[in-house]
Design an enzyme around this catalytic site. Structure first.
Site, PDB file in Angstrom:
ATOM      1  N   ASN A 157       5.098  12.350  54.888  1.00 55.17           N
ATOM      2  CA  ASN A 157       5.873  12.686  56.085  1.00 55.17           C
ATOM      3  C   ASN A 157       5.038  13.308  57.203  1.00 55.17           C
ATOM      4  O   ASN A 157       5.544  14.081  58.014  1.00 55.17           O
ATOM      5  CB  ASN A 157       7.082  13.560  55.723  1.00 55.17           C
ATOM      6  CG  ASN A 157       6.693  14.900  55.158  1.00 55.17           C
ATOM      7  OD1 ASN A 157       5.529  15.148  54.859  1.00 55.17           O
ATOM      8  ND2 ASN A 157       7.663  15.785  55.013  1.00 55.17           N
TER       9      ASN A 157
ATOM     10  N   THR B 214      12.540  16.840  57.185  1.00 54.36           N
ATOM     11  CA  THR B 214      11.569  16.468  56.145  1.00 54.36           C
ATOM     12  C   THR B 214      11.587  14.974  55.883  1.00 54.36           C
ATOM     13  O   THR B 214      10.544  14.339  55.746  1.00 54.36           O
ATOM     14  CB  THR B 214      11.902  17.214  54.834  1.00 54.36           C
ATOM     15  OG1 THR B 214      11.933  18.618  55.128  1.00 54.36           O
ATOM     16  CG2 THR B 214      10.868  16.944  53.757  1.00 54.36           C
TER      17      THR B 214
ATOM     18  N   TYR C 152       1.126  24.525  47.279  1.00 56.24           N
ATOM     19  CA  TYR C 152       2.545  24.178  47.092  1.00 56.24           C
ATOM     20  C   TYR C 152       3.132  24.806  45.830  1.00 56.24           C
ATOM     21  O   TYR C 152       4.124  24.286  45.306  1.00 56.24           O
ATOM     22  CB  TYR C 152       2.706  22.660  47.038  1.00 56.24           C
ATOM     23  CG  TYR C 152       2.699  21.978  48.394  1.00 56.24           C
ATOM     24  CD1 TYR C 152       3.700  22.233  49.337  1.00 56.24           C
ATOM     25  CD2 TYR C 152       1.720  21.052  48.740  1.00 56.24           C
ATOM     26  CE1 TYR C 152       3.716  21.606  50.573  1.00 56.24           C
ATOM     27  CE2 TYR C 152       1.729  20.408  49.980  1.00 56.24           C
ATOM     28  CZ  TYR C 152       2.736  20.701  50.890  1.00 56.24           C
ATOM     29  OH  TYR C 152       2.773  20.070  52.122  1.00 56.24           O
TER      30      TYR C 152
ATOM     31  N   GLU D 147       0.484  31.025  53.922  1.00 57.18           N
ATOM     32  CA  GLU D 147      -0.205  29.749  54.180  1.00 57.18           C
ATOM     33  C   GLU D 147      -1.416  29.937  55.107  1.00 57.18           C
ATOM     34  O   GLU D 147      -2.449  29.303  54.913  1.00 57.18           O
ATOM     35  CB  GLU D 147       0.790  28.736  54.759  1.00 57.18           C
ATOM     36  CG  GLU D 147       1.842  28.348  53.732  1.00 57.18           C
ATOM     37  CD  GLU D 147       2.895  27.377  54.248  1.00 57.18           C
ATOM     38  OE1 GLU D 147       2.867  27.037  55.453  1.00 57.18           O
ATOM     39  OE2 GLU D 147       3.729  26.951  53.438  1.00 57.18           O
TER      40      GLU D 147
ATOM     41  N   LYS E 103      -1.058  15.727  57.661  1.00 62.05           N
ATOM     42  CA  LYS E 103      -1.263  15.307  56.274  1.00 62.05           C
ATOM     43  C   LYS E 103      -2.136  14.053  56.166  1.00 62.05           C
ATOM     44  O   LYS E 103      -2.327  13.329  57.152  1.00 62.05           O
ATOM     45  CB  LYS E 103       0.105  15.069  55.617  1.00 62.05           C
ATOM     46  CG  LYS E 103       0.952  16.344  55.511  1.00 62.05           C
ATOM     47  CD  LYS E 103       2.211  16.084  54.701  1.00 62.05           C
ATOM     48  CE  LYS E 103       3.042  17.345  54.557  1.00 62.05           C
ATOM     49  NZ  LYS E 103       4.200  17.132  53.659  1.00 62.05           N
TER      50      LYS E 103
ATOM     51  N   ARG F 108       9.214  23.587  63.582  1.00 54.82           N
ATOM     52  CA  ARG F 108      10.115  22.814  62.719  1.00 54.82           C
ATOM     53  C   ARG F 108      10.992  21.870  63.539  1.00 54.82           C
ATOM     54  O   ARG F 108      11.306  20.764  63.107  1.00 54.82           O
ATOM     55  CB  ARG F 108      10.905  23.754  61.808  1.00 54.82           C
ATOM     56  CG  ARG F 108       9.938  24.458  60.825  1.00 54.82           C
ATOM     57  CD  ARG F 108      10.626  25.396  59.874  1.00 54.82           C
ATOM     58  NE  ARG F 108      11.428  24.683  58.880  1.00 54.82           N
ATOM     59  CZ  ARG F 108      10.933  24.062  57.823  1.00 54.82           C
ATOM     60  NH1 ARG F 108       9.630  24.030  57.612  1.00 54.82           N
ATOM     61  NH2 ARG F 108      11.734  23.477  56.965  1.00 54.82           N
TER      62      ARG F 108
ATOM     63  N   ARG G  29       7.894  13.532  62.880  1.00 54.87           N
ATOM     64  CA  ARG G  29       8.171  12.765  61.653  1.00 54.87           C
ATOM     65  C   ARG G  29       8.886  11.455  61.967  1.00 54.87           C
ATOM     66  O   ARG G  29       8.658  10.441  61.306  1.00 54.87           O
ATOM     67  CB  ARG G  29       8.939  13.628  60.658  1.00 54.87           C
ATOM     68  CG  ARG G  29       8.002  14.647  59.976  1.00 54.87           C
ATOM     69  CD  ARG G  29       8.761  15.640  59.179  1.00 54.87           C
ATOM     70  NE  ARG G  29       7.904  16.472  58.351  1.00 54.87           N
ATOM     71  CZ  ARG G  29       8.261  17.673  57.909  1.00 54.87           C
ATOM     72  NH1 ARG G  29       9.438  18.177  58.220  1.00 54.87           N
ATOM     73  NH2 ARG G  29       7.439  18.378  57.154  1.00 54.87           N
TER      74      ARG G  29
HETATM   75  P1  CMP Z   1       6.451  19.830  53.434  1.00 53.51           P
HETATM   76  O1  CMP Z   1       7.038  20.341  54.693  1.00 53.51           O
HETATM   77  O2  CMP Z   1       4.970  19.774  53.349  1.00 53.51           O
HETATM   78  O3  CMP Z   1       6.980  20.734  52.223  1.00 53.51           O
HETATM   79  C1  CMP Z   1       7.055  20.259  50.910  1.00 53.51           C
HETATM   80  C2  CMP Z   1       6.835  18.782  50.825  1.00 53.51           C
HETATM   81  O4  CMP Z   1       7.335  18.180  49.664  1.00 53.51           O
HETATM   82  C3  CMP Z   1       7.587  18.091  51.954  1.00 53.51           C
HETATM   83  O5  CMP Z   1       7.000  18.370  53.181  1.00 53.51           O
HETATM   84  C4  CMP Z   1       7.519  16.656  51.498  1.00 53.51           C
HETATM   85  O6  CMP Z   1       6.257  16.064  51.766  1.00 53.51           O
HETATM   86  C5  CMP Z   1       7.664  16.839  49.994  1.00 53.51           C
HETATM   87  N1  CMP Z   1       9.048  16.599  49.557  1.00 53.51           N
HETATM   88  C6  CMP Z   1      10.115  17.353  49.825  1.00 53.51           C
HETATM   89  N2  CMP Z   1      11.214  16.828  49.254  1.00 53.51           N
HETATM   90  C7  CMP Z   1      10.805  15.729  48.597  1.00 53.51           C
HETATM   91  C8  CMP Z   1      11.465  14.759  47.805  1.00 53.51           C
HETATM   92  N3  CMP Z   1      12.777  14.824  47.570  1.00 53.51           N
HETATM   93  N4  CMP Z   1      10.730  13.764  47.291  1.00 53.51           N
HETATM   94  C9  CMP Z   1       9.401  13.699  47.527  1.00 53.51           C
HETATM   95  N5  CMP Z   1       8.721  14.603  48.264  1.00 53.51           N
HETATM   96  C10 CMP Z   1       9.423  15.593  48.797  1.00 53.51           C
END
Ligand code: CMP
Length: 139
Positions: A114, A93, A51, A128, A11, A87, A104
């Site tokens: 992240n 996350t 997204y 994707e 990212k 993962r 992460r």
């Molecule tokens: P990603 O794996 O790219 O999938 C969706 C993204 O949304 C996640 O990583 C985070 O970057 C973001 N995300 C998920 N939950 C939250 C949250 N509670 N607040 C802000 N961003 C979030």
């Protein structure tokens, strides 16, 4: 043995901070093959399309602004059990909950910034990969 493909995005936060090489090294050392790569600068619209599944979430606006804020490196990764293994290697996350040694835990700042994205299931991996590499032949 099932060889799978998954999609990852290093990212904009991790690219800007200079962590691309370290993250690729972790992935390559873990047995991932880089089947395709693209350096992208997503528009807001493209980030919203990628997204779309999250469009009703409270963080959608902020997430898509962040994801269109600068260059990101997209890769198709190939490995046995690639989706689940990526993962594990990425970690939770929210980096505050990520296991030691995960990408992460090492490189993410917070739950939004992240460092890395990875597909969460076979169907999302197919969507994707097709989003970024429309010409690639899926297994
Ligand atoms: P990603 O794996 O790219 O999938 C969706 C993204 O949304 C996640 O990583 C985070 O970057 C973001 N995300 C998920 N939950 C939250 C949250 N509670 N607040 C802000 N961003 C979030």
């Amino acid at each position: 043995m099932t060889i799978e493909r998954t999609l990852t995005i290093i990212k904009p936060d991790a690219v800007a901070a200079g962590h691309v090489g370290d993250i690729l090294k972790i992935l390559e050392s873990d047995g991932f093959w880089f089947a395709a790569t693209r350096l992208v600068s997503l528009t807001k619209k493209e980030a919203e399309g990628f997204y779309a599944v999250h469009r009703s979430r409270p963080f959608f606006e902020s997430l898509t602004t962040f994801m269109s804020s600068g260059p990101a490196l997209v890769l198709v990764l190939e490995r046995e059990n690639a989706i689940a293994r990526l993962r594990e290697v990425m970690g939770a996350t929210n980096p505050a909950q990520a296991a030691p040694g995960t990408i992460r835990k090492l490189f993410a700042s917070n739950i939004e910034h992240n460092a890395i994205h990875g597909s969460d299931a076979r169907e999302t991996a197919a969507f994707e990969i097709g989003f970024f590499f429309p010409g690639i032949k899926l297994l």
